[in-house]
Design a protein around this motif. Structure first.
Motif, PDB file in Angstrom:
ATOM      1  N   THR A  45      -2.448   6.026  -5.565  1.00 12.18           N
ATOM      2  CA  THR A  45      -1.175   5.368  -5.880  1.00 12.18           C
ATOM      3  C   THR A  45      -0.640   5.883  -7.226  1.00 12.18           C
ATOM      4  OG1 THR A  45      -2.067   3.427  -4.774  1.00 12.18           O
ATOM      5  CG2 THR A  45      -0.141   3.065  -6.134  1.00 12.18           C
ATOM      6  N   GLU A  46      -1.547   6.141  -8.164  1.00 14.34           N
ATOM      7  CA  GLU A  46      -1.178   6.531  -9.533  1.00 14.34           C
ATOM      8  C   GLU A  46      -0.460   7.881  -9.587  1.00 14.34           C
ATOM      9  OE1 GLU A  46      -3.875   5.033  -8.603  1.00 14.34           O
ATOM     10  OE2 GLU A  46      -4.706   3.709 -10.144  1.00 14.34           O
ATOM     11  N   ILE A  84      -9.404  17.937   2.013  1.00 15.58           N
ATOM     12  CA  ILE A  84      -8.198  17.143   1.742  1.00 15.58           C
ATOM     13  C   ILE A  84      -7.007  18.074   1.502  1.00 15.58           C
ATOM     14  CG2 ILE A  84      -9.297  15.003   1.013  1.00 15.58           C
ATOM     15  CD1 ILE A  84      -8.995  15.964  -1.901  1.00 15.58           C
ATOM     16  N   ASP A 113     -12.185  10.400  -8.526  1.00 16.06           N
ATOM     17  CA  ASP A 113     -12.712  10.976  -7.283  1.00 16.06           C
ATOM     18  C   ASP A 113     -13.515  12.222  -7.618  1.00 16.06           C
ATOM     19  OD1 ASP A 113     -11.506   9.166  -5.509  1.00 16.06           O
ATOM     20  OD2 ASP A 113      -9.600  10.260  -5.598  1.00 16.06           O
ATOM     21  N   TYR A 148     -13.219  16.450  -0.692  1.00 19.53           N
ATOM     22  CA  TYR A 148     -13.493  15.169  -1.360  1.00 19.53           C
ATOM     23  C   TYR A 148     -14.938  14.782  -1.094  1.00 19.53           C
ATOM     24  CZ  TYR A 148     -13.275  10.032  -1.903  1.00 19.53           C
ATOM     25  OH  TYR A 148     -13.501   8.723  -2.260  1.00 19.53           O
ATOM     26  N   ARG A 191      -7.900  -0.274  -0.588  1.00 19.30           N
ATOM     27  CA  ARG A 191      -8.548   0.086  -1.849  1.00 19.30           C
ATOM     28  C   ARG A 191      -9.033  -1.173  -2.554  1.00 19.30           C
ATOM     29  NH1 ARG A 191      -5.391   3.563  -6.518  1.00 19.30           N
ATOM     30  NH2 ARG A 191      -6.372   2.625  -8.330  1.00 19.30           N
ATOM     31  N   ASN A 207      -4.189  15.791   7.339  1.00 18.59           N
ATOM     32  CA  ASN A 207      -4.926  14.904   6.441  1.00 18.59           C
ATOM     33  C   ASN A 207      -4.263  14.975   5.068  1.00 18.59           C
ATOM     34  OD1 ASN A 207      -6.939  13.291   5.315  1.00 18.59           O
ATOM     35  ND2 ASN A 207      -8.349  15.009   4.978  1.00 18.59           N
ATOM     36  N   GLY A 208      -3.896  13.829   4.505  1.00 15.42           N
ATOM     37  CA  GLY A 208      -3.279  13.809   3.180  1.00 15.42           C
ATOM     38  C   GLY A 208      -4.162  13.019   2.225  1.00 15.42           C
ATOM     39  N   GLN A 260     -15.140   1.744  -6.996  1.00 18.69           N
ATOM     40  CA  GLN A 260     -13.965   1.587  -6.123  1.00 18.69           C
ATOM     41  C   GLN A 260     -14.341   2.044  -4.714  1.00 18.69           C
ATOM     42  OE1 GLN A 260     -10.031   3.005  -7.540  1.00 18.69           O
ATOM     43  NE2 GLN A 260      -9.926   4.038  -5.580  1.00 18.69           N
ATOM     44  N   PHE A 306       0.881  -1.174   0.000  1.00 21.08           N
ATOM     45  CA  PHE A 306       0.000   0.000   0.000  1.00 21.08           C
ATOM     46  C   PHE A 306       0.921   1.227   0.000  1.00 21.08           C
ATOM     47  CE2 PHE A 306      -3.284   2.321   2.924  1.00 21.08           C
ATOM     48  CZ  PHE A 306      -3.623   3.156   1.880  1.00 21.08           C
ATOM     49  N   LEU A 366      -3.891   9.246   5.827  1.00 22.58           N
ATOM     50  CA  LEU A 366      -4.165   9.318   4.392  1.00 22.58           C
ATOM     51  C   LEU A 366      -4.937   8.085   3.956  1.00 22.58           C
ATOM     52  CD1 LEU A 366      -0.730   9.427   4.821  1.00 22.58           C
ATOM     53  CD2 LEU A 366      -0.993  10.691   2.720  1.00 22.58           C
ATOM     54  N   GLY A 367      -5.446   8.144   2.738  1.00 23.50           N
ATOM     55  CA  GLY A 367      -5.967   6.929   2.120  1.00 23.50           C
ATOM     56  C   GLY A 367      -7.470   6.776   2.151  1.00 23.50           C
ATOM     57  N   GLU A 368      -8.152   7.498   3.002  1.00 28.97           N
ATOM     58  CA  GLU A 368      -9.619   7.394   3.060  1.00 28.97           C
ATOM     59  C   GLU A 368     -10.141   8.612   3.810  1.00 28.97           C
ATOM     60  OE1 GLU A 368     -10.783   4.032   5.483  1.00 28.97           O
ATOM     61  OE2 GLU A 368      -9.240   4.519   6.947  1.00 28.97           O
ATOM     62  N   VAL A 369     -11.461   8.727   3.852  1.00 25.82           N
ATOM     63  CA  VAL A 369     -12.077   9.908   4.464  1.00 25.82           C
ATOM     64  C   VAL A 369     -11.688  10.006   5.939  1.00 25.82           C
ATOM     65  CG1 VAL A 369     -14.280  10.964   5.098  1.00 25.82           C
ATOM     66  CG2 VAL A 369     -14.009   9.849   2.861  1.00 25.82           C
ATOM     67  N   GLY A 385      -4.404  11.278  -1.918  1.00 28.01           N
ATOM     68  CA  GLY A 385      -3.840  11.016  -3.240  1.00 28.01           C
ATOM     69  C   GLY A 385      -3.982   9.559  -3.599  1.00 28.01           C
TER      70      GLY A 385
HETATM   71  P1  AMP Z   1      -4.803   4.453  -2.841  1.00 23.43           P
HETATM   72  O1  AMP Z   1      -4.372   4.370  -4.254  1.00 23.43           O
HETATM   73  O2  AMP Z   1      -4.910   3.133  -2.165  1.00 23.43           O
HETATM   74  O3  AMP Z   1      -4.000   5.438  -2.060  1.00 23.43           O
HETATM   75  O4  AMP Z   1      -6.300   4.999  -2.865  1.00 23.43           O
HETATM   76  C1  AMP Z   1      -6.575   6.230  -3.475  1.00 23.43           C
HETATM   77  C2  AMP Z   1      -7.998   6.618  -3.238  1.00 23.43           C
HETATM   78  O5  AMP Z   1      -8.281   6.674  -1.834  1.00 23.43           O
HETATM   79  C3  AMP Z   1      -8.295   8.004  -3.729  1.00 23.43           C
HETATM   80  O6  AMP Z   1      -8.540   8.011  -5.108  1.00 23.43           O
HETATM   81  C4  AMP Z   1      -9.513   8.376  -2.886  1.00 23.43           C
HETATM   82  O7  AMP Z   1     -10.677   7.804  -3.405  1.00 23.43           O
HETATM   83  C5  AMP Z   1      -9.186   7.730  -1.549  1.00 23.43           C
HETATM   84  N1  AMP Z   1      -8.514   8.677  -0.635  1.00 23.43           N
HETATM   85  C6  AMP Z   1      -7.201   8.825  -0.442  1.00 23.43           C
HETATM   86  N2  AMP Z   1      -6.949   9.761   0.503  1.00 23.43           N
HETATM   87  C7  AMP Z   1      -8.133  10.228   0.904  1.00 23.43           C
HETATM   88  C8  AMP Z   1      -8.557  11.238   1.844  1.00 23.43           C
HETATM   89  N3  AMP Z   1      -7.703  11.914   2.596  1.00 23.43           N
HETATM   90  N4  AMP Z   1      -9.882  11.472   1.964  1.00 23.43           N
HETATM   91  C9  AMP Z   1     -10.772  10.774   1.218  1.00 23.43           C
HETATM   92  N5  AMP Z   1     -10.444   9.818   0.333  1.00 23.43           N
HETATM   93  C10 AMP Z   1      -9.138   9.545   0.171  1.00 23.43           C
END
Ligand code: AMP
Length: 503
Positions: free
Chosen positions: A297-298, A321, A384, A395, A409, A292-293, A402, A196, A269-272, A295
């Motif tokens: 993976t891409e 965000i 997103d 966000y 994810r 709060n961060g 997804q 991850f 990071l990674g979700e709401v 982004g």
């Molecule tokens: P990942 O590639 O596993 O990091 O997942 C990326 C996806 O996670 C993003 O496209 C968002 O949909 C979600 N995500 C990442 N960071 C946040 C955040 N701080 N708040 C809400 N959703 C997030």
């Protein structure tokens, strides 16, 4: 690559690079082991095929990663949550010359012609190739891949996001500055699994600055008493995780600034990130900096961030965000690709040096979501939905299937397609079940090919068992319901809404 230079520099000190379950790996060992592994990789083949590293938080994983980088190869970290079958799916895609197996699985279980190396083999390699110096012309550089992360793919096969040395340089410059990681001898939490991308912050941000990464293994994470004991003795200064992991820790009353006396910054990071969770954390760690961060993976880990304070908690409906990082432009666009006005919702697009060249060996999927701008910059349509007010980005969900479950994810269709590979499954739907506006768990619904004498419960359990062989454990639905027929909507598609109501 900066990380290789720094490891060499700190190898002349007595600093510890990694701590895991009571075992230490010094910078000197990291340097020496990675040189030996690079020498071995260069000897076994001359092409630049990536290597797969399968394991959890073993200290030896990092020398393998750095060894790959020194030998000009990308590494592909696959966590032990991947079943062997899924590791082989990735391997069929990549055709690596080597799979490093630092899991508890036997090498024989891989049943492949590819060379599988376990911990004992690795130790022998480290010993046999000791002292061979690798010259910097061999290192991964510029637009070459440093790592490839395989994320859930809607077709049922994971997609490999390729991240280059240039992508990483751009990200590291920003994140190290933003998080104020310095070379004072910090301890950085290394909890997130290496498959991850959030783990990249500790790995690169930490090792570039001579920090000690405090790793939390799967075993530690599964034993709360042990986890909190380790926290108390960890001296962690910087916390990096998903909000979900923080949520789990908050269940323990003594998880506060007295338990983690040295903790002065936390980025999730990674979700709401919900306001409730943030309030609770800030109450327990009143002097700590909270961030709060955001982004995918891409686009290399994160592209926006924000410091969360009392004012944000009071004034904002949801936690933003944040602001775009240096070197990245964020656009919010409508269906036709035109930028929307401030405050209007649209799809989030990111443009700039952190954006990946695309998915490994998959031009079709790459072209669906990546493109190159007129100014020759890489751009990624994140899928997103968000809006911006005065530069601050918010966000508000996804435009596809997804999801994030406990920070992981997952493409719902990935699970459904794999469910359909299970014998006697004709068709399958997976539904996220919400609690307090968050996905609490997944429910599978399945139509059988042929009826049998078994109860629905037993059929469901057998299907789950088969599914566990195909996909990561966190993707397997909590339970599987058997239905005779799926309800169909007016478009002739399975009526998910109706199914959800029937749950
Ligand atoms: P990942 O590639 O596993 O990091 O997942 C990326 C996806 O996670 C993003 O496209 C968002 O949909 C979600 N995500 C990442 N960071 C946040 C955040 N701080 N708040 C809400 N959703 C997030």
């Amino acid at each position: 690559m900066e990380i290789i230079k720094s490891i060499k520099k700190y190898a002349n000190t007595d600093r510890i690079a990694l701590k895991c379950d009571g075992e230490d790996l010094s910078y000197k060992e990291l340097e020496d082991f990675s040189e030996a592994i690079a020498a071995y990789l260069l000897e076994i083949n001359n092409d630049k095929t990536p290597i797969i590293i399968y394991g959890n938080k073993d200290n030896l994983i990092v020398p393998c990663m750095i060894g790959a980088l020194k030998s000009g190869r990308a590494y592909i970290p696959l966590d032990v949550t991947f079943p062997v079958e899924r590791v082989l799916t990735v391997s069929d895609e990549v055709h690596p010359k080597v799979i490093v197996n630092l899991s508890d699985k036997d090498n024989e279980e891989f049943n492949t012609d590819i060379k599988v190396i376990n911990k004992e083999d690795l130790k022998k390699i480290i010993n046999d190739y000791k002292g061979i110096e690798i010259t910097c012309d061999k290192y991964v550089k510029e637009d070459e891949n440093a790592y490839i992360l395989f994320t859930s793919g809607s077709t049922g096969k994971p997609k490999g996001v390729q991240i280059s040395s240039n992508n990483l340089d751009n990200f590291n410059k920003w994140i190290i500055d933003y998080l104020k990681i310095d070379d004072s001898g910090m301890t950085v939490m290394n909890q997130v699994s290496y498959s991850f991308d959030v783990s990249v912050i500790a790995l690169y941000g930490g090792l570039i600055n001579g920090a000690t990464l405090f790793s939390l293994s799967k075993e530690t994470m599964g034993n709360f008493k042990e986890l909190f004991e380790q926290f108390s003795n960890s001296n962690i200064n910087l916390w990096i995780s998903t909000p979900s992991f923080v949520g789990i820790c908050l269940n323990e009353d003594s998880f506060n600034e007295n338990m983690m006396k040295e903790l002065d910054s936390m980025i999730v990071l990674g979700e709401v990130l919900s306001k409730n969770l943030t309030k609770e954390v800030m109450g327990r760690f009143p002097k700590m900096r909270m961030m709060n961060g955001y982004g995918p993976t891409e686009a290399t880990v994160a592209v926006t961030a924000i410091d969360v304070d009392d004012e944000i908690l009071e004034d904002e409906k949801s936690i933003p965000i944040g602001y775009a990082m240096d070197g990245i432009e964020i656009k919010i666009v409508d269906k036709d690709g035109n930028e929307v006005e401030d405050g209007e919702k649209g799809e989030i697009i990111m443009i700039g040096k952190s954006v990946s060249k695309g998915y490994f060996n998959n031009p079709e999927k790459t072209n669906e979501v990546f493109y190159t701008t007129k100014d020759n910059e890489r751009a990624y349509r994140a899928g997103d939905i968000g809006y911006r007010i005065d530069g601050k980005i918010y966000y508000c969900g996804r435009k596809d299937f997804q999801i994030k479950l406990n920070g992981f994810r997952i493409e719902i269709e990935d699970i459904e397609n794999n469910l359909c590979r299970v014998p006697n499954v004709r068709n399958a739907v997976v539904l996220p079940v919400y609690k307090d506006e968050k996905i609490a768990y997944l429910q599978g619904v399945v139509e059988l090919k042929e009826k049998n004498d078994l109860s629905n419960l037993k059929n469901g359990m057998l299907i789950k068992k088969e599914l566990e062989k195909l996909i990561q454990s966190y993707m397997v639905p909590r339970s599987i319901k058997i239905v005779e027929d799926f309800p169909i909507n007016t478009n002739g598609k399975i009526d998910r809404k109706k199914l959800m109501e029937e749950m």
